[in-house]
Structures are given as C-alpha cells and as structure tokens.
Design a protein around this motif. Sequence first.
Motif, short mmCIF file in Angstrom:
data_model
loop_
_atom_site.label_atom_id
_atom_site.label_comp_id
_atom_site.label_asym_id
_atom_site.label_seq_id
_atom_site.Cartn_x
_atom_site.Cartn_y
_atom_site.Cartn_z
N TRP A 63 0.03 5.07 5.17
CA TRP A 63 0.64 5.61 4.02
C TRP A 63 1.18 6.95 4.14
O TRP A 63 0.14 8.00 4.06
CB TRP A 63 -0.22 5.46 2.58
N MET A 64 2.53 7.23 4.43
CA MET A 64 2.80 8.69 4.71
C MET A 64 3.81 9.06 3.92
O MET A 64 4.61 8.55 3.68
CB MET A 64 3.24 8.35 6.41
N HIS A 65 3.89 10.36 3.93
CA HIS A 65 4.92 11.38 3.54
C HIS A 65 5.13 12.43 4.64
O HIS A 65 4.05 13.27 4.98
CB HIS A 65 4.66 12.24 2.24
N GLY A 71 12.72 11.59 11.56
CA GLY A 71 13.30 12.07 10.48
C GLY A 71 12.28 12.60 9.24
O GLY A 71 11.47 13.28 9.56
N PHE A 72 12.60 12.45 8.02
CA PHE A 72 11.74 12.83 6.93
C PHE A 72 11.97 11.86 5.90
O PHE A 72 12.83 11.13 6.07
CB PHE A 72 12.32 14.31 6.68
N THR A 73 10.82 11.91 4.94
CA THR A 73 10.88 11.17 3.79
C THR A 73 10.88 12.12 2.78
O THR A 73 10.57 13.19 2.69
CB THR A 73 9.58 10.14 3.66
N ALA A 74 11.30 11.51 1.47
CA ALA A 74 11.23 12.41 0.13
C ALA A 74 10.24 11.83 -0.62
O ALA A 74 10.13 12.00 -1.86
CB ALA A 74 12.74 12.57 -0.35
N GLU A 75 9.44 10.90 -0.37
CA GLU A 75 8.23 10.45 -0.99
C GLU A 75 7.24 9.68 -0.22
O GLU A 75 7.55 9.73 1.14
CB GLU A 75 8.75 9.21 -1.95
N TYR A 76 6.10 9.37 -0.53
CA TYR A 76 5.22 8.48 0.08
C TYR A 76 5.75 7.11 0.35
O TYR A 76 6.34 6.19 -0.26
CB TYR A 76 4.04 8.23 -0.53
N THR A 87 5.35 3.38 3.22
CA THR A 87 4.65 2.84 4.44
C THR A 87 5.14 3.14 5.70
O THR A 87 6.43 2.97 5.91
CB THR A 87 4.25 1.18 4.22
N VAL A 88 4.51 3.11 6.85
CA VAL A 88 5.05 3.33 8.22
C VAL A 88 4.13 2.38 9.05
O VAL A 88 2.78 2.05 9.11
CB VAL A 88 4.77 4.78 8.78
N ASP A 134 -3.16 -1.56 2.92
CA ASP A 134 -3.09 -2.88 3.30
C ASP A 134 -1.83 -3.35 2.65
O ASP A 134 -1.93 -2.95 1.04
CB ASP A 134 -4.18 -3.67 3.11
N LEU A 135 -1.00 -4.07 3.06
CA LEU A 135 0.37 -4.46 2.36
C LEU A 135 -0.03 -6.03 2.03
O LEU A 135 -0.29 -6.73 2.83
CB LEU A 135 1.59 -4.21 3.36
#
Length: 857
Positions: A784-786, A805-810, A812-813, A849-850
């Motif tokens: 769970w990443m930002h 790249g980048f994310t603008a929110e949290y 899932t990876v 956990d998804l």
Amino acid sequence: MKKKLATGLTMLMTAVSSVAVFGQAQRPPAVPLIANDPYFSVWSMADTLNSQPTKHWTGKQQDLTSLVRIDGKAFTLMGAASDALPAAKQVSLTVLPTRSIYVFEEAGVQITLTFMTPLLPDDLVVMSRPITYVTWSAKSTSDTAHDVAVYLDADALLAVNKPDQVVTTAAGTAGGLTTLKVGTVEQPVLEARGDDQRIDWGYFYIASTSKAATIVPADAGRGAFAKNQMLQPMHTANPSPASDAEVLATTFDLGKVAATPVAAHAILAYDDNPGSIRYFNSDIKGYWTKDGATFADLLQTAEKEYASLNERCEKFDTELVADLKKLGGESYVQIGVLAYRQSLAAQKICADANGQPLSFSKENFSNGCCATVDVLYPASPLMMAFSPNLLKASLRPLMDYSSSPRWKHDSAPHDLGTYPHATGQVYGGGDSDSGMPVEETGNMLCMMAALAKIEGNADFSKPYWPTLTKWANYLKANGFDPGNQLTTDDFAGHIARNTNLSAKAIMGVASYAYLADLLGKPEVAKEYTATAKAAALEWMKKSDQGDHYGLVFGDKGKGTWSQKYNLVWDKIFGWNIFPQEVYDKEWAFYNTKFNNFGLPLDSRRTYTKADWEMWTATLSDKKEDFQKMSDALARWTNETPVRVPFGDWHETVTPKKEGFQARSVIGGVFIPILRDPEMWKKYASRDTAKLDNWAVTDFRGPATKVIVAAADTAAATWQYTFEKPGDDWFQPSFDAKGWKTGKSGFGTRGTPAARVGTEWNGEDVWLRRDVTLPAEKLSDPRLWMHHDEEAEVYINGVLAARPKGFTAEYVTVKINKNGLAALKPGKNSIAVHCHQTIAGQYVDVGIVDLVPVSAKK
C-alpha cells in the motif's frame, strides 16, 4: 510491386506539389513522425531531420535512423549525421494533418521521406491502430539513372522507459511480411503511470516486405549498408540493457532510378497487449482488437490497405488544408496542421467488453492524469468537428463514472486516474470534489450539448438526465458568482469571482436548457434559458469596466481584464444569451492589448493559451480579428526557440514557451469550424458508425484489509537516511545504527494526498523498518504505497517491487513472485529507496490484503 508503389507515389507527390509554397513558409517547433498515442509518439525537434536523434514527445531519445545510398555513396536522411555518413541536403518540409513529408536532394537524386499516421476521423478502427507508415521515394533529377537503396533502423529505446531496462529482440513473419521486434524482458504490463513515462511493456515492430531485414549492432548495420554489403543474418543475442542493444534494421534496394519515382515503405507499429488501459477492474485493449484481430492480423491488414489509406490521407489532407486556408489564411493552416495529429495522439482508443469504443486522454507534460475533463473540454472541438463518435467514446467513461455510486458529489469529476490507469479520480485526493467543481461541471454540460447539436438529438444524454440535472442545479447555486477555486488555467492559481468561470456556468445552464428542449421538456428548457439570460444581464452589470468587462466581479475587478473564451458556445449555438454588445466591446478592448506573439490570457501576466486564443478569436464576427489572432499564434510557432511539440501555454512578448507540450488541448484550435455550419456538417456527417450497447462498468474498487498500516491510517516509525548507504543496506542483517528515526510518511507538504510525518526534500531517501505479519494466510497481499517518484521496495532482502513514475494518492502495488515468496508470518524486514527529480515528493509503504470485487457484497 514497384509499379504499384510508384502509382501511389504519384498521388503523394501531387499532394506535396499542391502545398509546397505553404510548406516552405513553416518552421514547426517539432515535427510529428510517429503520432499514434501517448506512448507511441516520436518527433523530430530540429530544423532538419538529419541533424539530431529523434525523440519521444517527452524529450527522451528514441532513435530512428534512415540512410540512403546513391551510386555507392551513403548519406543520412534521419538521425544525427556523422563524418562517415554525412547529411543529405534537406530542401523542404511539409507538415499536413496526417503526414509529414521531407524532401532531400543529393548526388543527382531527389528523395522524399514521408511519415503517415492514418488518423482518419471517420474511422475509429483505423484511427486506433498503433501503426505509422514510413515511405521512401526516389527519382533522378538529371538525365542519368542512379543506383539507389535506402536503410532504416530502430533503437531498443523505443520499447523502454529507462535506458538500463533489459530488452530482448526477435525476428519473425506475418503473412508475407518480415517482422523485427524489441521489448523488455520484464514486461511490467500497465505498472508505470504518471507524466514523464514511456511504455516498457509490449513490443515495438518494424514490418515490411523486404527480405533484407535483421537485428544487428547499429554501427555494423549502418557500416555494412554504406559499403553495399549484405546485412549479416540475425544472431541470437543475450538480453541486454536497451542502451547497449542491437537495432532492428531493414534495407530496400530501389535499383536503377530514373525520372519515374520508385518507392518502398515500412510499417512502424507497437503491440501493447495484453493491456492498453486499466479501466477500473479490467485491463482493456486497443479498439482495433474489438473483432478479435491479433497483432499479426493487424500488420497484414495494414500492409494490404497501405495504398488505399495513402489515397484517403492525401484526400483528407488536401481538403482540410483548403478549408483551413478558407477560414483563416496561411497562418491558420500552419496552426491546424501542427495541432491535428498532436491532439489525437495524446489519447488512446480502446474497446470495452462489448467491443464499443472508450477513449482516454493523457494529461501530457502537466500531471499525467487520465481522462481529465478540463483537458477534454479544450480538445473537444477537433472531435466535434470531425469525429462525434470519438467525442462519445471520450465522454462515456466520464458520464458513467459520474452517474455511479462511486461518485458522491453534485459537481463533475476532474479525471479518472493517472494514465494509463482509469480507476477513479486522483486530482485533489481521490474521489473528492475536484478542486475546480464549477469548471468541470460547466465543461461537461457544454460538451454534452455540442454533441446533441451535431446529432440533432439528445439520445446520448437521455440515460444521464438525473446527473445532468444535478449538475445544472449545482451551477445555478454556485456558478454565477464562483467561490475561490481553480479553473482550467490552474497554473494561474485559485481565483474568486472569476467572470470567465461565471460565463462558463451560464453556458452550462444554457446547455442544459438546450438538452431539455431536445428531450421534449419545453418547460424545463424555458425555465433554465430564462435563468441563464437573467444571469448574463447580472454578469454584465457586475463586471462592467466601461470599455470592457473585468477579470473578476466587484471592487477587485477594477482595472482588470481577461479573455472571455467560454462565451464561444453562445456564438456557436446562436442562443443570444449575451447581447452582441458584449462581444463588440470585448474585442475592441482586446485589440488594444495585443503583443507580438498574441493576446495575453488576462491582465495578471503576459502569457497566453493557444487554444483559448482561437476560442476568443471565434467570438468576433470580423475576419480581421480572427486573422490578427491567427497570425500572432503562427508567428510564435515559427519563432519559438523551444523545440518541442506545440506548447499551448506561451509568452506573448517573447517567443518563450511556458509549461506544457504535446497536449491534446491544442485540438481546440479547430473551434472556428463550428461557427461555419456548412463546413461543420460536411465533416461531422461522415462519421456514420452507429455506437450503442456499451458494456456496464463495475466501478467498485477492490476492498483492502490493512495488514501493516501506512501513514494514511496510522503513522509508523522508520529508520531513515538521506546519505547513500552501503550496498547491502536492504538486507535484514544490515547495521543501520547511524540512521535517524522518524514518523511516516516522508516528503514535502503540499504533495497531493501526502501525510508528511518527516520532512524529506532532497533527491533520495532510504528507509527501513521491521513489521509483523499475522499467522493466517493472506489471499492477495499488496504493498500500500504512495510514491513520488520512483521507488524500490525490498522484503527480507529480496526486491519485491519497483514502482515507476509517481502517484497522487495511496495505491496498491503488486509484489513480485520473489517478494511474495520472501513474506512470512511473524517478523519481516522492509527496506525502501525513493528517488525524486522534480516538483512534489513523498514516499510511504504499508501492506494490505486485497479482496477481489467479485467477493464483495
């Protein structure tokens, strides 16, 4: 075969001759070579095609090299020339809507090199094909015939995001075509997202009928061609970094060339399957796959249709150039031909589960958002004019999302995610109101009304009537005197009581009234038309500055002014919501504010927006006003020293470019066509495909069960350092006693959706912590990443993920298979490295956990 190609060439040369004078007058800031979608996009950013390497629109090198050999002497046509391979003399360049045509003369031979991307607006299937054709033709300019051969090679950089990514190459066939391809070994399908990104999954192809095609080291291939030696057969090379990899090389022997042109062509293509766009819970493919075509099928079809597509492109280009000239002279032609391919190539047309088209733009060189409403809005005039079905394909995902339980606001969203993920709004922090609610709501209503005007009915709007009603009422309550918020021109910052934004709200309400009338709701239409007209009179009173109307309402508006481009819909529809005196007064004032390179956006600065300039030009009924604006913008494109694809944000005192390049918004320059009913009808009526039965989208996001909390749930303590540690820094046994400790997340305040616990404002940060996992088996563990920007995550010393790249929110990876194998119940070590290059920065990591959508109630 040559006879057939020569026939096609005759048509091509006729088209070149017809616009040669125009072509000589133009010096584009950049020339489109490959112009298919946000990833498959290669440009020449120099005066001559052979003075520097070709580049992706982001400016990163993606080499295409072409040589010609005349009577045993080799010259460079494309790519950086050298002493050994000198540049052929380039004598002309002609940019047309679907083609870029270079002409060279050397050693008694004229060589024409043409790049054709058949973005034919009445055929979404052809438009969606990731195909660009390159054609060479040669003819003698003397009484002597010459031996001529041509060569093309493509570098592995066309299939990677970073030069150090490892690639593999292969040769093959597709029917009668020889194919060469290159792609990454890793194949991280749809993993990278964000702005400054190039595709690193799928395969780049060169396909042709040439049998002299192989995979070879660049110097060896070019050297062999220059010496008239056979290219050596492909040998099996070990996978290597793209920067060191062999090239895909193809040659064509044109034989003895006399006065009759002889030609050959190759197909440049990109297969991004198995996924082009992640659309909520599905990965969808290009629209060309809708009937089950494979990539081999596509290549064979592309070859079979080469001659007919060449003819169709020639006809479309000739007609459109003539119409642009009719509307605004040579300067408007220059603007239009540069804008056409660029605008369409900044989006991707995919097929939904029922084979219906969905189109997703990328907010290029801005923030990388996907399907941004305030990017679609300025881009939409191109679609309105030429391809109403493409506009439908662009509006459909936004309208479905806005009408779903996922979207809980009375205003319209800003976007659908970060390209190529259309999984829910990210701007402003997830599914919040967008930060520019009046802007996006007005945009959507105006576009829906324009689509209805094209079709003569509001059938497309009918299923969304509750949503449209909610939006109209939102504008009635909040739009006529807007609060402090962003507009499309968000680079100018927040602004309250913006008169141009108010004009958009009024146009949005009038659009709703227009739709109501078409749907047989005359009383609703009458009520909202009256509301819009009353608001317009109040607008005039509150913004009146004597000889013009101000930037904002009230005392702060004194001495201010702005382009009122949002009023253009009143002119296009002929509603007369605003009286003619508004347009006359504004344009008389604009004529006192012009600079050498255009009309400033407003009184705050001297910069402007190219798309809005042409909208403002369209407000005037005087051709000389339109011509003045068009001439200034064309002057800027010819003189700007910044050599990148058409920048829509630029200075007006100097030819400087501000931000933005290669964006779809430049399609807005086609809005004058909408004020010519006959021309508009001519083009739009050709798009005859009947679209219906779009698939129902499940907008629910997967449920996530927190296993190890990140800072969005509960901040945690990490060890960290800003100094590069030892090589084994990620191993559980590493001694990090010299590191500092701090609370997550790590970054700078103001980064979207960041929860900063520890300030990090340098280039790199390294993090470590131990976590405890439960004993029970996890069904689908994810990070769970930002991350802003690229990061690498190790679990128990094993590289588990390298998000790009980048994310603008949290978000899932996925954890790779080695990382999953390293996870264990009990104590686990997590180590993270994040690298930052520009703008905001932030990194934080947890584990969830998804729960799949199908398992949710």
